[in-house]
Design a protein around this motif. Structure first.
Motif, PDB file in Angstrom:
ATOM      1  N   ALA A  80     -17.872   2.466 -47.177  1.00 17.13           N
ATOM      2  CA  ALA A  80     -16.047   3.482 -46.895  1.00 17.13           C
ATOM      3  C   ALA A  80     -16.610   4.931 -46.081  1.00 17.13           C
ATOM      4  O   ALA A  80     -15.963   5.145 -45.301  1.00 17.13           O
ATOM      5  CB  ALA A  80     -16.035   3.625 -47.824  1.00 17.13           C
ATOM      6  N   LEU A 109     -16.396   3.358 -56.665  1.00 17.90           N
ATOM      7  CA  LEU A 109     -17.089   3.314 -55.325  1.00 17.90           C
ATOM      8  C   LEU A 109     -18.074   4.320 -56.421  1.00 17.90           C
ATOM      9  O   LEU A 109     -18.717   4.113 -57.084  1.00 17.90           O
ATOM     10  CB  LEU A 109     -16.687   5.248 -55.207  1.00 17.90           C
ATOM     11  N   ALA A 131     -17.308   1.068 -51.618  1.00 17.53           N
ATOM     12  CA  ALA A 131     -16.238   0.683 -51.744  1.00 17.53           C
ATOM     13  C   ALA A 131     -16.326  -0.487 -52.544  1.00 17.53           C
ATOM     14  O   ALA A 131     -16.558  -1.049 -51.684  1.00 17.53           O
ATOM     15  CB  ALA A 131     -14.976   0.846 -51.083  1.00 17.53           C
TER      16      ALA A 131
END
Length: 142
Positions: A80, A109, A131
């Motif tokens: 991410a 996360l 992610a």
């Protein structure tokens, strides 16, 4: 530097098409005991200055992070965010090791860091956020 393979390392064959292409530049290795990815840097990894290309180093760190997180956390992840600090030049002949640490794991996360090292000297530091994908886990890189 010598071309010898340090004890405990065996060939690592990535599952991603892109990483398999990079593996053709000089093979990747893995020490499962330490969860370390490594390679012997070649001229093919180089930039116009004769040192390892920064984009290659960032890609290697990103791949090491993703592999270790996927295996240690038993989840499928995608990058991410990643920030990279280039600290020292990596040269052809260097044995480059990627050491990964998971810093914090949540349900959505995962935060982790990677240090690329040559003979214990930190060459690059990467901090990343991954992610968690709630889909089928990709083919193993084991």
């Amino acid at each position: 530097m010598t071309d010898s393979l340090p004890a405990g390392f065996t060939p690592w064959y990535p599952s991603s098409q892109f990483m398999r292409h990079l593996n053709d530049l000089g093979p990747f290795y893995r020490s499962k005991a330490d969860n370390v990815l490594a390679l012997r840097v070649t001229k093919a990894h180089g930039n116009m200055h004769g040192m390892a290309h920064g984009g290659f180093l960032a890609t290697f760190a990103d791949s090491a992070l993703g592999l270790v997180i996927s295996e240690d956390a038993h989840v499928s992840v995608v990058t991410a965010q990643m920030s990279v600090e280039f600290l020292n030049a990596v040269n052809p002949g260097d044995w480059l090791e990627a050491h990964v640490q998971i810093d914090k794991q949540g349900k959505r996360l995962i935060y982790a860091t990677c240090r690329l090292q040559v003979e214990g000297r930190v060459m690059l530091k990467a901090s990343a956020v991954f992610a968690v994908r709630h889909a089928a886990v990709p083919a193993s890189d084991g």
